[in-house]
Design an enzyme around this catalytic site. Structure first.
Site, mmCIF file in Angstrom:
data_model
loop_
_atom_site.group_PDB
_atom_site.id
_atom_site.type_symbol
_atom_site.label_atom_id
_atom_site.label_comp_id
_atom_site.label_asym_id
_atom_site.label_seq_id
_atom_site.Cartn_x
_atom_site.Cartn_y
_atom_site.Cartn_z
ATOM 1 N N SER A 290 7.150 -24.543 52.702
ATOM 2 C CA SER A 290 6.221 -25.478 53.280
ATOM 3 C C SER A 290 6.602 -26.936 53.197
ATOM 4 O O SER A 290 7.468 -27.316 52.528
ATOM 5 C CB SER A 290 4.818 -25.716 52.393
ATOM 6 O OG SER A 290 4.337 -26.955 52.554
ATOM 7 N N SER A 291 6.519 -27.618 54.392
ATOM 8 C CA SER A 291 6.866 -28.918 54.595
ATOM 9 C C SER A 291 6.724 -29.871 53.450
ATOM 10 O O SER A 291 7.432 -30.880 52.944
ATOM 11 C CB SER A 291 6.483 -29.568 56.033
ATOM 12 O OG SER A 291 6.801 -28.668 56.954
ATOM 13 N N ARG A 292 5.396 -29.583 52.922
ATOM 14 C CA ARG A 292 4.992 -30.490 51.614
ATOM 15 C C ARG A 292 5.860 -30.243 50.447
ATOM 16 O O ARG A 292 5.819 -31.223 49.517
ATOM 17 C CB ARG A 292 3.309 -30.308 51.416
ATOM 18 C CG ARG A 292 2.606 -30.801 52.499
ATOM 19 C CD ARG A 292 1.202 -30.250 51.939
ATOM 20 N NE ARG A 292 0.304 -31.262 52.746
ATOM 21 C CZ ARG A 292 -0.313 -31.192 53.897
ATOM 22 N NH1 ARG A 292 -0.052 -29.777 54.364
ATOM 23 N NH2 ARG A 292 -1.282 -31.845 54.574
ATOM 24 N N LYS B 283 1.035 -18.008 56.356
ATOM 25 C CA LYS B 283 1.036 -18.883 55.385
ATOM 26 C C LYS B 283 -0.339 -19.711 55.697
ATOM 27 O O LYS B 283 -1.070 -20.168 54.864
ATOM 28 C CB LYS B 283 2.082 -19.853 55.488
ATOM 29 C CG LYS B 283 1.923 -21.169 54.844
ATOM 30 C CD LYS B 283 2.087 -21.103 53.524
ATOM 31 C CE LYS B 283 2.562 -22.568 52.673
ATOM 32 N NZ LYS B 283 1.456 -23.793 53.446
ATOM 33 N N ASP B 284 -0.537 -19.846 56.938
ATOM 34 C CA ASP B 284 -1.818 -20.474 57.293
ATOM 35 C C ASP B 284 -2.792 -19.481 57.862
ATOM 36 O O ASP B 284 -3.235 -19.238 59.164
ATOM 37 C CB ASP B 284 -1.639 -21.721 58.185
ATOM 38 C CG ASP B 284 -0.842 -22.845 57.721
ATOM 39 O OD1 ASP B 284 -1.343 -23.448 56.820
ATOM 40 O OD2 ASP B 284 0.597 -22.798 57.951
ATOM 41 N N HIS C 27 9.558 -21.863 59.393
ATOM 42 C CA HIS C 27 9.564 -22.321 60.585
ATOM 43 C C HIS C 27 10.508 -21.382 61.393
ATOM 44 O O HIS C 27 10.348 -20.781 62.498
ATOM 45 C CB HIS C 27 9.769 -23.820 60.963
ATOM 46 C CG HIS C 27 8.634 -24.661 60.259
ATOM 47 N ND1 HIS C 27 8.951 -25.287 59.258
ATOM 48 C CD2 HIS C 27 7.516 -24.883 60.601
ATOM 49 C CE1 HIS C 27 7.829 -26.070 58.965
ATOM 50 N NE2 HIS C 27 6.887 -25.845 59.687
ATOM 51 N N GLN D 87 -6.340 -33.322 62.740
ATOM 52 C CA GLN D 87 -6.274 -32.404 61.945
ATOM 53 C C GLN D 87 -6.350 -32.749 60.403
ATOM 54 O O GLN D 87 -6.468 -32.078 59.529
ATOM 55 C CB GLN D 87 -5.387 -31.147 62.144
ATOM 56 C CG GLN D 87 -3.970 -31.442 61.642
ATOM 57 C CD GLN D 87 -3.165 -29.938 62.299
ATOM 58 O OE1 GLN D 87 -2.983 -29.891 63.137
ATOM 59 N NE2 GLN D 87 -2.743 -29.296 61.072
#
Ligand code: AMP
Length: 278
Positions: free
Chosen positions: A185-187, A149-150, A37, A61
């Site tokens: 990634s946030s995950r 990434k997306d 980010h 989503q």
């Protein structure tokens, strides 16, 4: 840094800047911010006079309720990161503000959502398109920043901009990775250190595909993908498509720009990634 809660506040703040002749850059996020980010925000700061970042975990989503409930929330850490990057404003809307009424979600993305996330997360891109449409109508930014990434999401957003003829220019940004190749990634906040090591196999498989271009067919690479991964990784898909149409390819001759995509679960956490194979 201004904290803007309602869409009216956000719209006003951006309008004041616009009246002053300032360019507006927008970085939509779901929070739990990391260096991926940060790269988007830094780029936005370089290219715009006013940068607004949104933090909104968009419920519509998420096709899987437990994925939504587990999604990491780290607002205090996020504010500290945004301040350190000199982000000018953060938009923190409520669900009611973004969706005062049932949003329109009857989009037809054509081939763009036939594979990968579109196939395995029904309704996901409809939710993404609905929230981005709403954000763009509120903020009308000059430029909006999205991560590769997306990658499929970027394609959907480009489609949306074209359909609505939004004036916003979409700026795709490269995926930020850890040294072992794992995409930020946030995950990842939900993974142990050991998991993060194992998760690098996703990148390793995509690099393997890159090395095999012209040698092993995409079909064979996809079919044999499972054998490449440790048992703790539950592969959802390992797919090779043409990056323009996002349609599956059987042979390398079908695409000048093939791209590998992976979705996999590790310790119950869903990770996605993709890599250009050219
Ligand atoms: P998210 O908060 O996951 O919705 O992500 C917000 C934006 O940051 C999206 O445009 C993502 O594609 C982008 N992003 C997430 N992870 C990365 C990364 N590792 N590198 C670059 N951009 C990223």
């Amino acid at each position: 840094m201004e904290k803007l809660i309602s869409s009216l506040e956000a719209e006003n703040a951006v309008n004041i800047c616009r009246q002053r002749g300032m360019s507006i850059g927008f970085v939509p996020t779901m929070g739990a911010l990391h260096q991926g980010h940060a790269a988007l925000i830094k780029r936005a700061k370089e290219e715009n006079e006013f940068v607004i970042c949104s933090i909104f975990v968009n419920p519509i989503q998420f096709n899987n309720p437990s994925d939504f409930e587990k999604y990491p929330i780290r607002l205090e850490e996020d504010f500290a990161i945004l301040k350190s990057l000199h982000c000018d404003a953060v938009f923190l809307p409520t669900k009611e503000d973004i969706y005062p009424e049932e949003p329109f979600t009857d989009y037809d993305f054509g081939s763009l959502t036939k594979e990968m996330e579109g196939k395995f997360r029904p309704g996901h891109f409809e939710g993404v398109a609905a929230v981005i449409e709403r954000f763009f109508k509120i903020l009308n930014p000059d430029k909006a920043y999205f991560g590769d990434k997306d990658f499929q999401q970027v394609a959907v957003v480009q489609w949306l901009v074209k359909k609505h003829q939004f004036a916003t220019k979409i700026i795709p940004c490269e995926t930020e990775r850890f040294e072992n190749g794992l995409a930020m990634s946030s995950r990842n906040f939900l993974l142990s250190d050991e998991d993060r090591e194992t998760a690098s196999e996703i990148y390793q498989w995509m690099m393997h595909c890159k090395n095999e271009v012209g040698k092993t067919s995409p079909v064979d690479l996809m079919q044999n993908a499972k054998t490449f991964f440790s048992e703790s990784i539950a592969l959802e898909y390992a797919t090779i498509v043409d990056q323009e149409s996002l349609e599956l390819i059987q042979n390398w001759s079908e695409s000048n720009k093939p791209r590998a995509f992976v979705a996999a679960y590790l310790s119950g956490v869903r990770l996605i990634d993709n890599l250009a194979l050219y």
